[in-house]
Design a protein around this motif. Structure first.
Motif, PDB file in Angstrom:
ATOM      1  N   LEU A 209      93.935 -67.253-106.138  1.00 35.25           N
ATOM      2  CA  LEU A 209      94.269 -67.503-107.540  1.00 35.25           C
ATOM      3  C   LEU A 209      95.722 -67.129-107.820  1.00 35.25           C
ATOM      4  CD1 LEU A 209      92.724 -68.544-110.046  1.00 35.25           C
ATOM      5  CD2 LEU A 209      92.331 -66.165-110.669  1.00 35.25           C
ATOM      6  N   ALA A 210      96.152 -65.972-107.335  1.00 32.26           N
ATOM      7  CA  ALA A 210      97.528 -65.526-107.560  1.00 32.26           C
ATOM      8  C   ALA A 210      98.541 -66.474-106.915  1.00 32.26           C
ATOM      9  CB  ALA A 210      97.714 -64.114-107.010  1.00 32.26           C
ATOM     10  N   VAL A 211      98.228 -66.958-105.725  1.00 30.91           N
ATOM     11  CA  VAL A 211      99.149 -67.869-105.032  1.00 30.91           C
ATOM     12  C   VAL A 211      99.290 -69.198-105.771  1.00 30.91           C
ATOM     13  CG1 VAL A 211      99.400 -69.279-102.956  1.00 30.91           C
ATOM     14  CG2 VAL A 211      98.880 -66.860-102.739  1.00 30.91           C
ATOM     15  N   THR A 212      98.180 -69.786-106.189  1.00 29.10           N
ATOM     16  CA  THR A 212      98.255 -71.096-106.849  1.00 29.10           C
ATOM     17  C   THR A 212      98.938 -71.001-108.211  1.00 29.10           C
ATOM     18  OG1 THR A 212      95.980 -70.729-107.644  1.00 29.10           O
ATOM     19  CG2 THR A 212      96.259 -72.097-105.685  1.00 29.10           C
ATOM     20  N   ILE A 213      98.673 -69.932-108.963  1.00 29.79           N
ATOM     21  CA  ILE A 213      99.339 -69.773-110.261  1.00 29.79           C
ATOM     22  C   ILE A 213     100.834 -69.551-110.056  1.00 29.79           C
ATOM     23  CG2 ILE A 213      99.539 -68.306-112.313  1.00 29.79           C
ATOM     24  CD1 ILE A 213      96.545 -67.799-112.131  1.00 29.79           C
ATOM     25  N   SER A 214     101.191 -68.737-109.084  1.00 33.07           N
ATOM     26  CA  SER A 214     102.602 -68.495-108.787  1.00 33.07           C
ATOM     27  C   SER A 214     103.304 -69.776-108.360  1.00 33.07           C
ATOM     28  CB  SER A 214     102.728 -67.436-107.687  1.00 33.07           C
ATOM     29  OG  SER A 214     104.078 -67.167-107.390  1.00 33.07           O
ATOM     30  N   LEU A 215     102.601 -70.603-107.591  1.00 32.98           N
ATOM     31  CA  LEU A 215     103.185 -71.861-107.130  1.00 32.98           C
ATOM     32  C   LEU A 215     103.437 -72.825-108.284  1.00 32.98           C
ATOM     33  CD1 LEU A 215     104.056 -73.640-104.762  1.00 32.98           C
ATOM     34  CD2 LEU A 215     101.672 -74.378-104.535  1.00 32.98           C
ATOM     35  N   SER A 216     102.487 -72.941-109.203  1.00 34.17           N
ATOM     36  CA  SER A 216     102.681 -73.844-110.341  1.00 34.17           C
ATOM     37  C   SER A 216     103.846 -73.383-111.208  1.00 34.17           C
ATOM     38  CB  SER A 216     101.394 -73.923-111.178  1.00 34.17           C
ATOM     39  OG  SER A 216     101.108 -72.683-111.796  1.00 34.17           O
ATOM     40  N   HIS A 217     104.012 -72.074-111.360  1.00 31.48           N
ATOM     41  CA  HIS A 217     105.122 -71.566-112.162  1.00 31.48           C
ATOM     42  C   HIS A 217     106.454 -71.650-111.416  1.00 31.48           C
ATOM     43  CE1 HIS A 217     101.872 -70.159-114.695  1.00 31.48           C
ATOM     44  NE2 HIS A 217     102.758 -69.881-115.638  1.00 31.48           N
ATOM     45  N   GLN A 218     106.400 -71.717-110.093  1.00 29.72           N
ATOM     46  CA  GLN A 218     107.640 -71.967-109.355  1.00 29.72           C
ATOM     47  C   GLN A 218     108.169 -73.369-109.652  1.00 29.72           C
ATOM     48  OE1 GLN A 218     109.920 -70.479-107.866  1.00 29.72           O
ATOM     49  NE2 GLN A 218     110.989 -72.276-107.061  1.00 29.72           N
ATOM     50  N   TYR A 219     107.285 -74.336-109.810  1.00 27.13           N
ATOM     51  CA  TYR A 219     107.726 -75.678-110.213  1.00 27.13           C
ATOM     52  C   TYR A 219     108.306 -75.644-111.629  1.00 27.13           C
ATOM     53  CZ  TYR A 219     105.896 -78.138-106.133  1.00 27.13           C
ATOM     54  OH  TYR A 219     105.692 -78.602-104.855  1.00 27.13           O
ATOM     55  N   MET A 220     107.750 -74.800-112.495  1.00 28.49           N
ATOM     56  CA  MET A 220     108.332 -74.622-113.825  1.00 28.49           C
ATOM     57  C   MET A 220     109.713 -73.980-113.715  1.00 28.49           C
ATOM     58  SD  MET A 220     104.981 -73.247-115.942  1.00 28.49           S
ATOM     59  CE  MET A 220     105.936 -72.964-117.434  1.00 28.49           C
ATOM     60  N   ASN A 221     109.841 -73.011-112.807  1.00 29.25           N
ATOM     61  CA  ASN A 221     111.124 -72.344-112.595  1.00 29.25           C
ATOM     62  C   ASN A 221     112.179 -73.340-112.111  1.00 29.25           C
ATOM     63  OD1 ASN A 221     112.421 -69.640-112.591  1.00 29.25           O
ATOM     64  ND2 ASN A 221     112.721 -70.055-110.420  1.00 29.25           N
ATOM     65  N   LEU A 222     111.761 -74.256-111.241  1.00 29.97           N
ATOM     66  CA  LEU A 222     112.682 -75.301-110.766  1.00 29.97           C
ATOM     67  C   LEU A 222     113.134 -76.207-111.908  1.00 29.97           C
ATOM     68  CD1 LEU A 222     111.228 -76.527-107.328  1.00 29.97           C
ATOM     69  CD2 LEU A 222     113.472 -75.491-107.742  1.00 29.97           C
TER      70      LEU A 222
END
Length: 399
Positions: A209-222
């Motif tokens: 769960l932590a990995v997938t949420i972090s990944l989606s927010h990395q796309y937001m960060n980009l």
């Protein structure tokens, strides 16, 4: 694993704290730092956890053995045996899968929290990510533990009001009608083992769960990064300096995006089996629970056990599929952010070079980013609804 030098941020602090919690309950360490405990203590604790893990495996084997030894079960108990016996094995495989990919999981976490944040980190996006992860994680823990808790309540209710034995999970021994002291103690031990099993599975799911949420927010960060580099043209420097600075920033953004794509591929490789197993269990358990509810005696303990397990499966699957679906949604918003990066402000030969870079960036970002289970089921809001409908359709067809 040896510690790596890195600049700490809220993201790294969160992963470090989460890893401490996971180590306490599973003895696994997914972050790059140690847990701050003496080596002697860590080694002793890992040996104890090996014994506990062996006991959990024996517990699951005993559940399968009940199909050969327990012949005097009610219809409800037979349904529980079928549902628990196979779902426990499939869900526990999530922990084994993550343990097998431990080095890759650690690399993904470090890349998301450190490698991709050292050049640009939008604090608002990071705060949102941490808040969402904490909410989702607390919800998942509450849902998972409630289901085990109410199976204990169900067994206790049978003892107090129906003069039956304390039966929660059906194992090969003791017989469900055995009223001896040894049988009673063993049933309590089985219930404790079911809690230990749930804790191990929950810790594995927290990492996913932590990995997938972090990944989606990395796309937001980009997205925020590409939008921010347009500010280069507002600086009080010459046009040529602006164009050179913008070109460097655009190339950096392309590299960050490529690294993010790598993280997505690794999440698919390491967590794909976890998603697939959970979906299979979700469909089978929900069908079994609907069948139990249809044929149950409607006693309070039984109804609570069915409803809490049903809600736990329904919402836990929703958490996983929504967090994975957010990756697809945020990745789909990236092309627009790249187009808004300010490339149109470049002139002459610089404009020619920038347009070529923009073509590369846009082409790369427009490829669909989809996390799948079984290699073909897209994890998204729409597929979640389809899975819930499919569970009811199977139940309607069979019953």
């Amino acid at each position: 694993m040896e510690s790596r030098e890195y600049r700490k941020n809220k993201h790294t602090e969160f992963f470090h704290k989460l890893d401490k919690i996971i180590f306490v309950f599973s003895s696994m360490n997914y972050w790059v730092d140690d847990n701050g405990k003496p080596v002697v203590y860590v080694n002793a604790y890992k040996r104890i956890m090996k014994v506990i893990n062996a006991a959990i495996v024996l517990f699951m084997v005993a559940e399968l053995g009940s199909f050969f030894t327990q012949n005097n079960l009610t219809e409800s108990q037979k349904s529980d045996r079928l549902m628990m016996g196979f779902s426990h094995i499939i869900l526990y495989s999530a922990t084994l899968s993550l343990n097998h990919h431990k080095e890759t999981v650690t690399q993904i976490l470090f890349t998301l929290a450190v490698g991709l944040k050292k050049d640009f980190n939008d604090l608002e996006t990071e705060t949102l990510m941490l808040k969402r992860t904490k909410i989702y994680a607390c919800t998942l823990v509450l849902l998972c533990f409630n289901s085990v808790l109410f199976y204990g309540v169900k067994g206790l209710t049978k003892v107090l009001f129906s003069d039956e034995t304390f039966v929660t999970m059906i194992t090969a021994w003791p017989d469900v009608h055995d009223r001896s002291l040894l049988a009673g103690v063993s049933r309590v031990c089985v219930y404790v083992l079911s809690w230990l099993w749930m804790i191990r599975v929950t810790t594995a799911y927290l990492i996913v769960l932590a990995v997938t949420i972090s990944l989606s927010h990395q796309y937001m960060n980009l997205q925020m990064y590409f939008k921010s580099i347009a500010e280069v043209f507002d600086e009080r420097i010459s046009q040529s300096e602006k164009e050179e600075k913008f070109e460097r920033a655009l190339k950096l953004g392309i590299r960050l995006h490529a690294t993010t794509i790598w993280c997505t591929q690794q999440v698919q490789r390491t967590c794909g089996n976890v998603f697939s197993g959970h979906i299979v269990v979700n469909i089978c358990v929900m069908v079994q629970l609907m069948s139990q509810f249809k044929d149950s005696d409607r006693s309070l303990g039984h109804v609570l056990a069915i409803l809490t397990t049903f809600i736990s499966m329904l919402f836990s699957t929703g958490l996983f599929m929504s967090s994975a679906g957010d990756v697809t949604i945020e990745a789909g918003n990236l092309p627009t952010a790249i187009f808004m990066s300010g490339w149109q402000n470049c002139t002459k030969m610089s404009s020619y070079r920038i347009r070529r870079l923009m073509l590369i960036a846009m082409t790369q970002s427009q490829k669909p980013v989809i996390i799948k289970s079984f290699g073909f089921i897209e994890l998204s809001y729409q597929s979640y609804v389809s899975i819930v409908k499919a569970s009811y359709s199977v139940f309607s067809y069979l019953y």
